[in-house]
Every structure is written in C-alpha cells, then in structure tokens.
Design a protein around this motif. Structure first.
Motif, mmCIF file in Angstrom:
data_model
loop_
_atom_site.group_PDB
_atom_site.id
_atom_site.type_symbol
_atom_site.label_atom_id
_atom_site.label_comp_id
_atom_site.label_asym_id
_atom_site.label_seq_id
_atom_site.Cartn_x
_atom_site.Cartn_y
_atom_site.Cartn_z
ATOM 1 N N ASN A 43 -8.659 1.118 17.565
ATOM 2 C CA ASN A 43 -7.875 2.289 17.194
ATOM 3 C C ASN A 43 -6.443 2.066 17.679
ATOM 4 O O ASN A 43 -5.891 2.856 18.423
ATOM 5 C CB ASN A 43 -8.493 3.545 17.798
ATOM 6 C CG ASN A 43 -8.014 4.800 17.113
ATOM 7 O OD1 ASN A 43 -7.398 4.751 16.052
ATOM 8 N ND2 ASN A 43 -8.288 5.933 17.722
ATOM 9 N N GLY A 44 -5.882 0.915 17.276
ATOM 10 C CA GLY A 44 -4.558 0.498 17.722
ATOM 11 C C GLY A 44 -4.650 -0.378 18.958
ATOM 12 O O GLY A 44 -5.693 -0.444 19.615
ATOM 13 N N ILE A 45 -3.553 -1.097 19.252
ATOM 14 C CA ILE A 45 -3.472 -1.923 20.457
ATOM 15 C C ILE A 45 -2.201 -1.527 21.207
ATOM 16 O O ILE A 45 -1.093 -1.739 20.704
ATOM 17 C CB ILE A 45 -3.445 -3.425 20.104
ATOM 18 C CG1 ILE A 45 -4.658 -3.809 19.256
ATOM 19 C CG2 ILE A 45 -3.399 -4.259 21.386
ATOM 20 C CD1 ILE A 45 -4.638 -5.250 18.767
ATOM 21 N N ARG A 77 -4.153 -4.831 3.097
ATOM 22 C CA ARG A 77 -4.232 -5.357 4.466
ATOM 23 C C ARG A 77 -4.666 -4.257 5.431
ATOM 24 O O ARG A 77 -5.490 -4.491 6.307
ATOM 25 C CB ARG A 77 -2.880 -5.935 4.895
ATOM 26 C CG ARG A 77 -2.560 -7.274 4.279
ATOM 27 C CD ARG A 77 -1.224 -7.778 4.825
ATOM 28 N NE ARG A 77 -0.884 -9.062 4.293
ATOM 29 C CZ ARG A 77 -0.034 -9.275 3.293
ATOM 30 N NH1 ARG A 77 0.588 -8.257 2.723
ATOM 31 N NH2 ARG A 77 0.218 -10.491 2.870
ATOM 32 N N ARG A 78 -4.090 -3.060 5.292
ATOM 33 C CA ARG A 78 -4.460 -1.961 6.186
ATOM 34 C C ARG A 78 -5.934 -1.617 6.023
ATOM 35 O O ARG A 78 -6.623 -1.341 7.002
ATOM 36 C CB ARG A 78 -3.595 -0.725 5.937
ATOM 37 C CG ARG A 78 -2.114 -0.889 6.192
ATOM 38 C CD ARG A 78 -1.807 -1.416 7.586
ATOM 39 N NE ARG A 78 -0.390 -1.606 7.774
ATOM 40 C CZ ARG A 78 0.279 -2.714 7.422
ATOM 41 N NH1 ARG A 78 -0.339 -3.734 6.870
ATOM 42 N NH2 ARG A 78 1.568 -2.811 7.637
ATOM 43 N N LYS A 79 -6.433 -1.620 4.792
ATOM 44 C CA LYS A 79 -7.854 -1.340 4.560
ATOM 45 C C LYS A 79 -8.740 -2.358 5.268
ATOM 46 O O LYS A 79 -9.861 -2.047 5.663
ATOM 47 C CB LYS A 79 -8.171 -1.367 3.060
ATOM 48 C CG LYS A 79 -7.675 -0.180 2.298
ATOM 49 C CD LYS A 79 -8.050 -0.307 0.826
ATOM 50 C CE LYS A 79 -7.367 0.752 0.004
ATOM 51 N NZ LYS A 79 -7.589 0.542 -1.435
ATOM 52 N N ASP A 81 4.939 7.177 3.031
ATOM 53 C CA ASP A 81 4.037 7.880 3.954
ATOM 54 C C ASP A 81 2.619 7.310 3.917
ATOM 55 O O ASP A 81 1.636 8.052 3.911
ATOM 56 C CB ASP A 81 4.028 9.378 3.645
ATOM 57 C CG ASP A 81 3.541 10.193 4.828
ATOM 58 O OD1 ASP A 81 3.713 9.747 5.976
ATOM 59 O OD2 ASP A 81 2.967 11.279 4.597
ATOM 60 N N SER A 82 2.522 5.961 3.907
ATOM 61 C CA SER A 82 1.216 5.309 3.837
ATOM 62 C C SER A 82 0.950 4.342 4.983
ATOM 63 O O SER A 82 -0.087 3.691 4.987
ATOM 64 C CB SER A 82 1.087 4.555 2.501
ATOM 65 O OG SER A 82 1.067 5.464 1.437
ATOM 66 N N GLU A 83 1.879 4.207 5.921
ATOM 67 C CA GLU A 83 1.657 3.317 7.058
ATOM 68 C C GLU A 83 0.680 3.978 8.025
ATOM 69 O O GLU A 83 0.737 5.197 8.247
ATOM 70 C CB GLU A 83 2.968 2.997 7.771
ATOM 71 C CG GLU A 83 2.844 2.067 8.965
ATOM 72 C CD GLU A 83 2.326 0.674 8.634
ATOM 73 O OE1 GLU A 83 1.101 0.548 8.412
ATOM 74 O OE2 GLU A 83 3.125 -0.262 8.611
ATOM 75 N N ILE A 84 -0.220 3.191 8.576
ATOM 76 C CA ILE A 84 -1.156 3.686 9.579
ATOM 77 C C ILE A 84 -0.500 3.532 10.947
ATOM 78 O O ILE A 84 -0.074 2.432 11.318
ATOM 79 C CB ILE A 84 -2.485 2.916 9.521
ATOM 80 C CG1 ILE A 84 -3.167 3.162 8.177
ATOM 81 C CG2 ILE A 84 -3.400 3.315 10.687
ATOM 82 C CD1 ILE A 84 -4.384 2.315 7.927
ATOM 83 N N ILE A 85 -0.404 4.630 11.673
ATOM 84 C CA ILE A 85 0.224 4.622 12.996
ATOM 85 C C ILE A 85 -0.791 5.156 13.998
ATOM 86 O O ILE A 85 -1.351 6.237 13.818
ATOM 87 C CB ILE A 85 1.505 5.479 13.001
ATOM 88 C CG1 ILE A 85 2.502 4.920 11.965
ATOM 89 C CG2 ILE A 85 2.120 5.520 14.395
ATOM 90 C CD1 ILE A 85 3.726 5.753 11.760
ATOM 91 N N VAL A 141 4.666 -3.657 14.789
ATOM 92 C CA VAL A 141 5.718 -3.768 13.783
ATOM 93 C C VAL A 141 5.231 -3.037 12.536
ATOM 94 O O VAL A 141 4.191 -3.376 11.970
ATOM 95 C CB VAL A 141 6.050 -5.244 13.473
ATOM 96 C CG1 VAL A 141 7.117 -5.337 12.408
ATOM 97 C CG2 VAL A 141 6.495 -5.965 14.747
ATOM 98 N N LEU A 142 5.981 -2.022 12.150
ATOM 99 C CA LEU A 142 5.592 -1.162 11.034
ATOM 100 C C LEU A 142 6.332 -1.551 9.757
ATOM 101 O O LEU A 142 7.481 -1.978 9.803
ATOM 102 C CB LEU A 142 5.903 0.294 11.371
ATOM 103 C CG LEU A 142 5.267 0.823 12.661
ATOM 104 C CD1 LEU A 142 5.876 2.166 13.037
ATOM 105 C CD2 LEU A 142 3.768 0.928 12.511
ATOM 106 N N SER A 143 5.686 -1.373 8.637
ATOM 107 C CA SER A 143 6.299 -1.637 7.337
ATOM 108 C C SER A 143 7.142 -0.431 6.928
ATOM 109 O O SER A 143 6.614 0.660 6.714
ATOM 110 C CB SER A 143 5.220 -1.888 6.291
ATOM 111 O OG SER A 143 5.757 -1.816 4.995
#
Length: 115
Positions: free
Chosen positions: A28-30, A94-96, A60-64, A51-53
């Motif tokens: 659930n993140g690092i 990639r996020r999936k 509004d689709s980046e996973i944070i 590093v976020l895209s």
C-alpha cells in the motif's frame, strides 16, 4: 507479486535527479527511507521518494498512497494527441499491475563490490 517484495522493472540513472526506478509491488505504497535489499548481492537501497506521472495527475488518475510523504512529478511531452492517449493507457495498465516509479539511493555507508 508476493507482499514484502518488489521487482525492478526498469532503471535509469538520470543526471541531477538520481536513480529513477520502476518497481512492481503489492504494498500500500512504500514510504521514504524504506530500505530494500537485493537478496542475491545483499546490496541495500533506500527509497528517496515516489515519482508521480504529471500526465496521470492532470486526468486525476494517478494512484497516490498516504505513506508516500515525499514525491516528485515528472512530465512528458508528446508529438500528437494520439501519442499522449497511448502513453496514458500504458501508464494506467502499469498501475493496474502494481508498477510505480521511485527515486532510489544506496544506503549510506553500504559497501558495494566492483565486479
């Protein structure tokens, strides 16, 4: 991907930025300063930040993840709108698959062997 492990997908040494690494994981993140260890070489690496895209953030689709308290945006330019759409689809895929970008740094005072 087994919990507690990460897989290196891609890695680039970018002057002025650092070691940009694409990691696959089911965490659930690092969080920053987390140390990851290469079990073959016992080399330690610390997560500097996520590093976020910027492209995914704009739509509004980046996973944070809440635990990733340090981050940096990267942006890309595209020749055509179609190229941008293709890039967005690839990043979403990639996020999936649990693949995210991180900046890594070697753990301070770690001895590394030259091969």
């Amino acid at each position: 991907m087994t919990k507690g492990f990460v897989k290196v997908i891609e890695c680039f040494d970018i002057t002025g930025i650092g070691l940009l690494t694409e990691l696959q994981h089911n965490e659930n993140g690092i969080p920053p300063d987390t140390v990851i260890v290469d079990l073959n070489t016992e080399t330690n690496w610390a997560i500097a930040k996520r590093v976020l895209s910027r492209t995914l953030r704009i739509i509004d689709s980046e996973i944070i993840f809440d635990c990733e308290t340090k981050s940096e945006d990267i942006s890309s330019s595209y020749k055509t709108q179609k190229d941008r759409e293709i890039a967005i689809e690839k990043e979403l895929e990639r996020r999936k698959n649990g693949i995210y970008w991180y900046l890594l740094e070697p753990e301070i005072r770690t001895e590394l062997k030259i091969k």
